[in-house]
Write a protein that holds these residues in place. Sequence first.
Motif, PDB file in Angstrom:
ATOM      1  N   GLU A 309      69.476 -28.980  45.174  1.00  9.45           N
ATOM      2  CA  GLU A 309      69.883 -30.344  45.548  1.00  9.45           C
ATOM      3  C   GLU A 309      69.362 -31.072  44.426  1.00  9.45           C
ATOM      4  N   ILE A 310      70.395 -31.999  44.076  1.00 11.88           N
ATOM      5  CA  ILE A 310      70.084 -33.188  43.188  1.00 11.88           C
ATOM      6  C   ILE A 310      69.432 -34.436  43.963  1.00 11.88           C
ATOM      7  N   ARG A 311      68.130 -34.402  43.835  1.00  7.82           N
ATOM      8  CA  ARG A 311      67.227 -35.444  44.884  1.00  7.82           C
ATOM      9  C   ARG A 311      67.421 -36.852  44.336  1.00  7.82           C
ATOM     10  N   ASP A 312      67.612 -36.916  43.019  1.00  7.75           N
ATOM     11  CA  ASP A 312      67.878 -38.360  42.516  1.00  7.75           C
ATOM     12  C   ASP A 312      68.293 -38.380  40.994  1.00  7.75           C
ATOM     13  N   MET A 313      68.937 -39.394  40.750  1.00  9.38           N
ATOM     14  CA  MET A 313      69.583 -39.419  39.454  1.00  9.38           C
ATOM     15  C   MET A 313      69.444 -40.847  38.789  1.00  9.38           C
ATOM     16  N   GLU A 314      69.661 -40.915  37.484  1.00  6.41           N
ATOM     17  CA  GLU A 314      69.463 -42.167  36.757  1.00  6.41           C
ATOM     18  C   GLU A 314      70.329 -41.787  35.364  1.00  6.41           C
ATOM     19  N   TRP A 315      71.255 -42.949  35.149  1.00  2.71           N
ATOM     20  CA  TRP A 315      71.832 -42.864  33.827  1.00  2.71           C
ATOM     21  C   TRP A 315      70.959 -43.515  32.713  1.00  2.71           C
ATOM     22  N   ILE A 316      71.156 -42.651  31.750  1.00  2.00           N
ATOM     23  CA  ILE A 316      70.608 -43.292  30.499  1.00  2.00           C
ATOM     24  C   ILE A 316      71.718 -43.643  29.396  1.00  2.00           C
ATOM     25  N   THR A 317      71.469 -44.855  29.029  1.00  3.25           N
ATOM     26  CA  THR A 317      72.535 -45.403  28.336  1.00  3.25           C
ATOM     27  C   THR A 317      72.244 -45.484  26.846  1.00  3.25           C
ATOM     28  N   PRO A 318      72.999 -45.158  25.800  1.00  2.00           N
ATOM     29  CA  PRO A 318      72.807 -45.281  24.561  1.00  2.00           C
ATOM     30  C   PRO A 318      72.437 -46.779  24.100  1.00  2.00           C
ATOM     31  N   GLU A 319      71.612 -46.993  23.070  1.00  2.00           N
ATOM     32  CA  GLU A 319      71.085 -48.453  22.652  1.00  2.00           C
ATOM     33  C   GLU A 319      72.036 -49.404  22.132  1.00  2.00           C
ATOM     34  N   ALA A 320      71.532 -50.740  21.841  1.00  2.00           N
ATOM     35  CA  ALA A 320      72.540 -51.669  21.558  1.00  2.00           C
ATOM     36  C   ALA A 320      73.220 -51.519  20.088  1.00  2.00           C
ATOM     37  N   ASP A 321      72.686 -50.452  19.210  1.00  2.00           N
ATOM     38  CA  ASP A 321      73.472 -50.235  18.199  1.00  2.00           C
ATOM     39  C   ASP A 321      74.687 -49.565  18.309  1.00  2.00           C
ATOM     40  N   PHE A 322      74.877 -48.984  19.528  1.00  2.00           N
ATOM     41  CA  PHE A 322      76.259 -48.475  19.815  1.00  2.00           C
ATOM     42  C   PHE A 322      77.022 -49.411  20.948  1.00  2.00           C
ATOM     43  N   PRO A 323      77.357 -50.612  20.626  1.00  2.00           N
ATOM     44  CA  PRO A 323      78.017 -51.296  21.641  1.00  2.00           C
ATOM     45  C   PRO A 323      79.153 -50.642  21.986  1.00  2.00           C
ATOM     46  N   THR A 324      79.772 -51.396  23.186  1.00  2.00           N
ATOM     47  CA  THR A 324      80.851 -50.797  23.948  1.00  2.00           C
ATOM     48  C   THR A 324      81.923 -51.917  24.177  1.00  2.00           C
ATOM     49  N   LEU A 325      82.994 -51.804  24.269  1.00  2.00           N
ATOM     50  CA  LEU A 325      84.002 -52.865  24.851  1.00  2.00           C
ATOM     51  C   LEU A 325      84.047 -53.061  26.232  1.00  2.00           C
ATOM     52  N   ASP A 326      83.859 -51.874  27.043  1.00  2.00           N
ATOM     53  CA  ASP A 326      83.988 -51.978  28.412  1.00  2.00           C
ATOM     54  C   ASP A 326      82.858 -51.549  29.152  1.00  2.00           C
ATOM     55  N   GLY A 327      81.615 -51.357  28.564  1.00  2.68           N
ATOM     56  CA  GLY A 327      80.539 -50.820  29.399  1.00  2.68           C
ATOM     57  C   GLY A 327      80.481 -49.345  29.558  1.00  2.68           C
ATOM     58  N   ASN A 328      81.405 -48.645  28.859  1.00  3.77           N
ATOM     59  CA  ASN A 328      81.666 -47.250  29.343  1.00  3.77           C
ATOM     60  C   ASN A 328      81.329 -46.582  28.023  1.00  3.77           C
ATOM     61  N   PRO A 329      79.901 -46.299  27.564  1.00  2.00           N
ATOM     62  CA  PRO A 329      79.731 -45.675  26.277  1.00  2.00           C
ATOM     63  C   PRO A 329      80.462 -44.104  26.456  1.00  2.00           C
ATOM     64  N   PRO A 330      81.069 -43.412  25.255  1.00  4.44           N
ATOM     65  CA  PRO A 330      81.698 -42.216  25.292  1.00  4.44           C
ATOM     66  C   PRO A 330      80.444 -41.183  25.477  1.00  4.44           C
ATOM     67  N   LEU A 331      79.478 -41.526  25.032  1.00  9.76           N
ATOM     68  CA  LEU A 331      78.237 -40.517  25.672  1.00  9.76           C
ATOM     69  C   LEU A 331      77.426 -40.799  26.884  1.00  9.76           C
ATOM     70  N   LYS A 332      77.586 -40.033  27.724  1.00 15.21           N
ATOM     71  CA  LYS A 332      77.323 -40.095  29.105  1.00 15.21           C
ATOM     72  C   LYS A 332      75.783 -39.220  29.367  1.00 15.21           C
ATOM     73  N   ILE A 333      74.802 -39.868  29.544  1.00 14.34           N
ATOM     74  CA  ILE A 333      73.589 -39.102  29.805  1.00 14.34           C
ATOM     75  C   ILE A 333      73.126 -39.211  31.148  1.00 14.34           C
ATOM     76  N   ALA A 334      73.078 -38.056  31.830  1.00 13.47           N
ATOM     77  CA  ALA A 334      72.598 -38.296  33.337  1.00 13.47           C
ATOM     78  C   ALA A 334      71.145 -37.584  33.322  1.00 13.47           C
ATOM     79  N   LEU A 335      70.189 -38.189  34.192  1.00 11.35           N
ATOM     80  CA  LEU A 335      68.728 -37.565  34.366  1.00 11.35           C
ATOM     81  C   LEU A 335      68.878 -37.131  35.843  1.00 11.35           C
ATOM     82  N   LEU A 336      68.861 -35.884  35.965  1.00 14.24           N
ATOM     83  CA  LEU A 336      68.742 -35.371  37.455  1.00 14.24           C
ATOM     84  C   LEU A 336      67.265 -34.837  37.976  1.00 14.24           C
ATOM     85  N   ARG A 337      66.884 -35.443  39.022  1.00 12.71           N
ATOM     86  CA  ARG A 337      65.651 -34.773  39.738  1.00 12.71           C
ATOM     87  C   ARG A 337      66.214 -33.723  40.467  1.00 12.71           C
ATOM     88  N   VAL A 338      65.910 -32.527  40.384  1.00  7.46           N
ATOM     89  CA  VAL A 338      66.205 -31.406  41.467  1.00  7.46           C
ATOM     90  C   VAL A 338      65.199 -30.482  41.766  1.00  7.46           C
TER      91      VAL A 338
END
Length: 338
Positions: A309-338
Motif C-alpha cells: 500500500e502507498i499510505r501517503d505521498m508527497e511531491w518534491i519539486t526542484p528548487e528555483a534555480d530550475f524555473p519552469t514555464l508551466d509549473g511542471n518540471p521535467p524531473l518528477k520526484i515522488a516520496l512515498l510512505r509505504v
Amino acid sequence: MTSSFTDLLSAALTARSELVARLHAEQTDAYRMFHGSVEGVAGLTVDRYGNLLLVQSFHEPLTAEQLTELETFYHRSFPGFDIIYNDRSQPNSRIANKLSNEQMDAAFEPREAQELGVTYRIQARHAGQDPWLFLDLRAGRRRVMQEAAGKTVLNLFAYTCGVGIAAAKAGAKQVVNVDFAESSLLVGKENSRLNHLGHTLRYVESDAFAALRQYSGLGQPRVVRGKRLPPFPKLEKQQFDLVVLDPPRYSKSIFGVVDLVNDYSALFKPALLATAEGGTLICTNNVASVDRQDWFDQLQRSAKKAGREIRDMEWITPEADFPTLDGNPPLKIALLRV
Ligand SMILES: C[S@@+](CC[C@H](N)C(=O)[O-])C[C@H]1O[C@@H](n2cnc3c(N)ncnc32)[C@H](O)[C@@H]1O
C-alpha cells in the motif's frame, strides 16, 4: 552597448538573488545560474560548482561571439572563477569542442563544491559526459537528509553516490550504493573520503535489476532462457528503511530494460519490495513527456499488484534555480510512505 544575450544572463542572475543568498547561508555553492530552456536560450545551461562555471550547450554550439560575450559577463560578475565550455550538441551528447592547453588543465582539475554542508568532488571534464553532481536533484538530496538519520538507505543507480553521501552525512546507519559503473562508484568513494564518512557507505558494483531482485527476495536466476548470465555479486535479502530510485531514462542490459516511459514498474516493483513496511521510497522520473499524475497512477497500480500500500505521498519539486514555464518540471520526484 549591452546585447540581449548578456541581458538574459543578467536577468537570470538577478532572478536568483534571494535563492542564492539562502543557498550560501546553508553552505551551498553549487546551483544552476542559467536554465536556458526557460530563460531565453534553449539548450544552454550554466552551472556553478564552487569556483567553476560549467557551460553546456545541448541543441547547437555557441558561436565564438556568444562564448566571448558569456565569458565577459561572468568574468565581470565572478572574477577569478574558471569558465569551461562543454558543447554537447552532437549525437549522444558527447562533449565535442576542443579546449586550449590552459583550459584543459582547468577542466581536468579536481575541485570541490558544497551543497547543504556536504562536499562533492567535481571536474569540468573527465572520462564521462555528465557533471558528477546533478543539480536539479538537490531538492531530493535535501529531503533525504531530513529523512536519513538512523536509517538504512538503499541508493539505486547511485552514479557518484550523491544521494548516499548526503544520507550518510545526515546520520544514516548504513548506506548501500548500487551502480554498474565502477568509475562512478570510485568518485563516490572519493566523496565519502572528502566528508570523513568512514564505513557507513557500501558500494555494490552490480546491475540494478540483479541487486534489486536479490534484496527484494524475488531472486536473480543465474540462467535465463537457457542463457547463463554474466556473474553478479551475491546479496542477501534485505529491506531498507529508505530506498531512493533515480534511474536514467533508458538503459538496456542482459538483466533487464530500464525504460521510464514504457515500463517504470519493472524497477518500481522490486524497489518497493526492498523497502521495509513503514519505510519510505523516493522515486524519480526525468522524462519531460511523462505526465506527473499518469506516472503516479501507474505507481499506485503497480504497488497494488505487488500487494503493498502507498499510505501517503508527497511531491518534491526542484528548487528555483530550475524555473519552469508551466509549473511542471521535467524531473518528477515522488516520496512515498509505504
Ligand atoms: C542518471 S545517472 C543516475 C543519477 C544518480 N541517481 C544521482 O543521484 O546522481 C544514471 C546511472 O545509472 C547507472 N545505470 C544505468 N543502467 C544501470 C543498470 N542497469 N544497473 C546499474 N546501474 C545502471 C549508470 O551507470 C549511471 O551511473
